[in-house]
Write a protein that holds these residues in place. Structure first.
Motif, mmCIF file in Angstrom:
data_model
loop_
_atom_site.group_PDB
_atom_site.id
_atom_site.type_symbol
_atom_site.label_atom_id
_atom_site.label_comp_id
_atom_site.label_asym_id
_atom_site.label_seq_id
_atom_site.Cartn_x
_atom_site.Cartn_y
_atom_site.Cartn_z
ATOM 1 N N SER A 175 -12.577 -0.878 -20.878
ATOM 2 C CA SER A 175 -13.257 0.415 -20.777
ATOM 3 C C SER A 175 -12.267 1.566 -20.716
ATOM 4 O O SER A 175 -12.432 2.593 -21.386
ATOM 5 C CB SER A 175 -14.167 0.439 -19.537
ATOM 6 N N TYR A 239 -14.509 3.722 -15.531
ATOM 7 C CA TYR A 239 -15.078 2.512 -14.952
ATOM 8 C C TYR A 239 -15.747 2.792 -13.607
ATOM 9 O O TYR A 239 -15.150 3.422 -12.721
ATOM 10 C CB TYR A 239 -14.009 1.428 -14.795
ATOM 11 N N GLU A 240 -17.006 2.341 -13.488
ATOM 12 C CA GLU A 240 -17.826 2.523 -12.292
ATOM 13 C C GLU A 240 -18.008 3.998 -11.917
ATOM 14 O O GLU A 240 -18.148 4.336 -10.744
ATOM 15 C CB GLU A 240 -17.256 1.734 -11.101
ATOM 16 N N LYS A 242 -20.502 5.938 -13.457
ATOM 17 C CA LYS A 242 -21.776 6.286 -14.087
ATOM 18 C C LYS A 242 -22.363 7.570 -13.476
ATOM 19 O O LYS A 242 -22.504 7.689 -12.260
ATOM 20 C CB LYS A 242 -22.774 5.144 -13.910
ATOM 21 N N ARG A 254 -21.558 7.658 -19.049
ATOM 22 C CA ARG A 254 -22.699 6.788 -19.315
ATOM 23 C C ARG A 254 -22.349 5.326 -19.040
ATOM 24 O O ARG A 254 -21.182 4.942 -18.994
ATOM 25 C CB ARG A 254 -23.172 6.963 -20.757
ATOM 26 N N HIS A 255 -23.422 4.538 -18.911
ATOM 27 C CA HIS A 255 -23.266 3.119 -18.564
ATOM 28 C C HIS A 255 -24.245 2.281 -19.358
ATOM 29 O O HIS A 255 -25.386 2.686 -19.622
ATOM 30 C CB HIS A 255 -23.509 2.925 -17.071
ATOM 31 N N SER A 262 -20.667 -4.705 -17.373
ATOM 32 C CA SER A 262 -20.881 -3.265 -17.291
ATOM 33 C C SER A 262 -19.862 -2.533 -18.149
ATOM 34 O O SER A 262 -18.670 -2.864 -18.138
ATOM 35 C CB SER A 262 -20.759 -2.801 -15.837
ATOM 36 N N THR A 263 -20.361 -1.538 -18.876
ATOM 37 C CA THR A 263 -19.519 -0.765 -19.782
ATOM 38 C C THR A 263 -19.724 0.718 -19.507
ATOM 39 O O THR A 263 -20.846 1.166 -19.312
ATOM 40 C CB THR A 263 -19.886 -1.088 -21.248
ATOM 41 N N TYR A 264 -18.633 1.465 -19.492
ATOM 42 C CA TYR A 264 -18.684 2.886 -19.169
ATOM 43 C C TYR A 264 -17.942 3.682 -20.237
ATOM 44 O O TYR A 264 -16.910 3.233 -20.738
ATOM 45 C CB TYR A 264 -18.048 3.135 -17.796
#
Length: 271
Positions: A175, A239-240, A242, A254-255, A262-264
């Motif tokens: 990410s 990352y993390e 969102k 965005r997430h 999980s992708t950001y």
């Protein structure tokens, strides 16, 4: 789980304490990890540890009889160099006491790690055979990545997380690398132009190198060899995060879930 930078940080932390030392005793408190601890592990008693290397997320200890010990930290494991007399914690499973008066202690609460002893050349071990190149080595470059992506329609994030393409680019670092390269994680790999692949190759190397320099990403269960957490976590851009503003443009991060991970991303900085 500990990723490549965490494992490399551990390798660098323990290497000066164990290289060249003889193994006085191997203590196994519990055998049932992800795979049972090798029953031959005790045969390294009296032998010298010649080297501590890393391949992907595996630590490899070269023994002077030509054999190797492989340790994988699993999801929650850690290695510490301590005094042999230090009290054993509940989830300390293996101790390797050394001739220099120190002990290498393997701690793994979830028991997803590995401690294996084998005589095969490391590159022929089933867990290492078929792995892609190391991301920080010259074998991983833009020409290689272009070839690897040329026939792949999958999202580029999933491709760079495939250990058969390149090892050690875990979810967090994928990410962050895509953010630095300005590439949306959903982009089909085979549509990326050479200049974009060049940016991505450089970004992967930079993100991993920066994380190693900072001591690895701070995860809940990860501790460096000296018992202190890593510090790269505070430098994460997406990352993390969102819904939080992008640190570059202010657009909300965005997430989504891709490949069950999980992708950001920033919808403005990444295209």
């Amino acid at each position: 789980m500990p990723e490549l930078p965490e494992v490399e940080t551990t390798r660098r932390g323990i290497e000066p304490h164990v290289t060249g030392a003889k193994v006085r005793e191997v203590i196994v408190k519990r055998h049932d990890l992800r795979q049972p601890i090798s029953p031959t592990l005790s045969t390294i008693e009296g032998r010298k540890i010649l080297s501590v290397a890393r391949r992907s997320k595996y630590l490899l200890f070269g023994i002077d009889d030509g054999s190797s010990v492989m340790i994988h930290l699993g999801m929650s494991g850690s290695l510490r160099v301590i005094a042999p007399g230090e009290a054993w914690k509940k989830h300390d499973h293996v101790g390797i006491t050394l001739s220099n008066g120190k002990q290498l202690r393997f701690h793994d609460p979830r028991r997803f790690g590995l401690a294996l002893h084998f005589t095969l050349p490391p590159e022929e071990h089933p867990l290492l055979k078929g792995l892609g190149p190391e991301p920080l080595e010259e074998t991983f470059g833009v020409k290689y990545l272009r070839s690897a992506c040329s026939t792949r329609k999958a999202a580029i994030k999933l491709v760079i997380m495939d250990a058969k393409v390149v090892v050690g680019v875990g979810n967090i670092y994928a990410s962050e690398s895509l953010f630095r390269a300005g590439i949306l994680p959903q982009t089909a790999a085979n549509t990326l132009t050479l200049p974009r692949l060049k940016r991505l190759t450089s970004a992967i190397k930079e993100v991993l190198a920066d994380s190693i320099e900072q001591g690895g990403t701070t995860l809940r269960d990860f501790l460096k060899s000296d018992g202190e957490p890593g510090y790269f976590r505070q430098k994460l851009f997406v990352y993390e995060r969102k819904g939080e503003p992008c640190l570059k443009c202010g657009t909300p991060i965005r997430h989504a879930v891709m490949g069950q991970r999980s992708t950001y991303w920033c919808p403005k900085c990444q295209r």
